[in-house]
Design a protein around this motif. Structure first.
Motif, PDB file in Angstrom:
ATOM      1  N   TRP A   1       0.703  -1.238   0.026  1.00 14.96           N
ATOM      2  CA  TRP A   1       0.040   0.083   0.119  1.00 14.96           C
ATOM      3  C   TRP A   1       0.768   1.106   0.007  1.00 14.96           C
ATOM      4  CZ3 TRP A   1       1.848   2.208   4.193  1.00 14.96           C
ATOM      5  CH2 TRP A   1       2.130   1.510   5.265  1.00 14.96           C
TER       6      TRP A   1
ATOM      7  N   ASP B   1       2.461  -5.139   5.414  1.00 17.59           N
ATOM      8  CA  ASP B   1       0.961  -5.497   5.079  1.00 17.59           C
ATOM      9  C   ASP B   1       0.270  -6.022   5.927  1.00 17.59           C
ATOM     10  OD1 ASP B   1       0.301  -4.810   1.994  1.00 17.59           O
ATOM     11  OD2 ASP B   1       2.584  -5.300   1.949  1.00 17.59           O
ATOM     12  N   LYS B   2      -1.046  -5.976   5.787  1.00 18.87           N
ATOM     13  CA  LYS B   2      -2.052  -6.879   6.497  1.00 18.87           C
ATOM     14  C   LYS B   2      -2.979  -7.652   5.659  1.00 18.87           C
ATOM     15  CE  LYS B   2      -2.914  -3.236  10.449  1.00 18.87           C
ATOM     16  NZ  LYS B   2      -4.135  -2.687  11.152  1.00 18.87           N
ATOM     17  N   ASP B   3      -2.983  -7.576   4.488  1.00 14.92           N
ATOM     18  CA  ASP B   3      -3.588  -8.264   3.661  1.00 14.92           C
ATOM     19  C   ASP B   3      -2.587  -9.040   3.013  1.00 14.92           C
ATOM     20  OD1 ASP B   3      -4.879  -8.942   0.927  1.00 14.92           O
ATOM     21  OD2 ASP B   3      -6.761  -7.911   1.859  1.00 14.92           O
TER      22      ASP B   3
ATOM     23  N   SER C   1      -3.205 -11.384   0.506  1.00 13.77           N
ATOM     24  CA  SER C   1      -3.410 -11.223  -1.256  1.00 13.77           C
ATOM     25  C   SER C   1      -2.751  -9.879  -1.677  1.00 13.77           C
ATOM     26  CB  SER C   1      -4.979 -11.271  -1.466  1.00 13.77           C
ATOM     27  OG  SER C   1      -5.469 -12.563  -1.018  1.00 13.77           O
ATOM     28  N   ALA C   2      -2.800  -8.749  -1.051  1.00 13.82           N
ATOM     29  CA  ALA C   2      -2.407  -7.643  -1.678  1.00 13.82           C
ATOM     30  C   ALA C   2      -1.021  -7.681  -1.665  1.00 13.82           C
ATOM     31  CB  ALA C   2      -2.918  -6.280  -0.578  1.00 13.82           C
ATOM     32  N   TRP C   3      -0.380  -8.114  -0.398  1.00 17.77           N
ATOM     33  CA  TRP C   3       1.064  -8.653  -0.299  1.00 17.77           C
ATOM     34  C   TRP C   3       1.668  -9.323  -1.360  1.00 17.77           C
ATOM     35  CZ3 TRP C   3       3.195 -12.798   3.101  1.00 17.77           C
ATOM     36  CH2 TRP C   3       4.446 -12.759   3.054  1.00 17.77           C
TER      37      TRP C   3
ATOM     38  N   LEU D   1       1.939  -9.902   8.725  1.00 18.05           N
ATOM     39  CA  LEU D   1       0.812  -9.299   8.215  1.00 18.05           C
ATOM     40  C   LEU D   1       0.031  -8.580   9.546  1.00 18.05           C
ATOM     41  CD1 LEU D   1      -0.557 -12.226   6.438  1.00 18.05           C
ATOM     42  CD2 LEU D   1       0.399 -10.338   5.465  1.00 18.05           C
TER      43      LEU D   1
END
Length: 272
Positions: free
Chosen positions: A170, A201-203, A205-207, A224
């Protein structure tokens, strides 16, 4: 019938004026980032040149933004406005700068908005030695993209130079810096250079999507937990992108290498 007009206090009017100055730079930053996103997947020489141009513009804009925040804080040290802008910028400051802003004698020092900055300063004081060049890297354990627990010591201290790269999917500045990191990896990895990414990251999939889309072929770790990552707490990382360069013995040799500085340092090490 008379109408009542709400009138902002002089201090609030001054605050809104300062926000307008910040917003002008924010808007320009978004324009640059949107331009970069359009060509991020491009591989032609023209695309690479445009990426370099936009990255340089973003670096210059980021420096201007930090300078503007500092100017606003310095010009409002006699009132509470300083607390508002310290709360916005403390993650991007170094230890000495943040310590100077958090002067116990300042009239804004007791404002609740500074609680996070004070915590950050305490964390820096506890962890700053762990990032100091000349010290041995501190090991941490996180999961890789398959969920397997891995340790930094699997790569650090094994004879080759390792760049520990702190980033997040992000993070716009991280994404803009990544083509430079990828290029240096491809150039020096055959000579033993390694990178280990630590994502805030926390997500998941986004990572993982970001890793794939940006061609990050090196090991990647994350718990995460966002800014509560063990990477942040262990090394006092308060802004990203950030990095730690470790030599073959596991000793830190430099930190926060970005842009041309990364390539210059690796050229010193590998001779080309």
């Amino acid at each position: 019938m008379r109408t009542l007009e709400a009138k902002a206090s002089p201090l609030n009017e001054r605050l809104f004026g300062e926000y307008r100055r910040i917003k002008a730079l924010d808007d320009r930053g978004m324009e640059i980032y949107n331009e970069f996103e359009k060509i991020m997947q491009g591989t032609t020489p023209a695309d690479q040149a445009e990426k370099s141009r936009l990255s340089a513009q973003m670096d210059a804009l980021r420096d201007s933004m930090v300078a503007l925040y500092m100017e606003i804080i310095d010009s409002n040290r006699d009132n509470l406005i300083a607390a508002v802008f310290i709360d916005n910028i403390y993650r991007a400051t170094d230890y000495q700068t943040l310590k100077g802003m958090l002067d116990p004698a300042a009239p804004y020092y007791g404002h609740p908005l500074l609680n996070n900055a004070k915590t950050a300063l305490a964390d820096m004081e506890a962890s700053i030695a762990k990032r100091k060049p000349g010290t041995m890297v501190t090991d941490i354990e996180m999961a890789d993209t398959s969920g397997k627990a891995r340790k930094l010591s699997e790569w650090c201290g094994r004879g080759g130079y390792v760049l520990i790269d702190f980033w997040a999917s992000w993070c716009g500045p991280c994404r803009m810096e990544m083509p430079n990191v990828v290029a240096n990896y491809k150039k020096y990895h055959p000579k033993g250079f390694e990178i280990v990414g630590i994502s805030f990251d926390k997500d998941a999939s986004a990572w993982q999507d970001a890793i794939k889309s940006m061609g990050m072929e090196w090991p990647q770790l994350s718990d995460l937990k966002g800014w509560n990552s063990a990477g942040s707490s262990t090394y006092g990382i308060r802004s990203i992108p950030s990095s730690i360069l470790v030599d073959g013995s596991g000793r830190i040799v430099d930190v926060d290498l970005r842009g041309q500085r990364l390539g210059q340092k690796l050229k010193e090490i590998y001779g080309f």
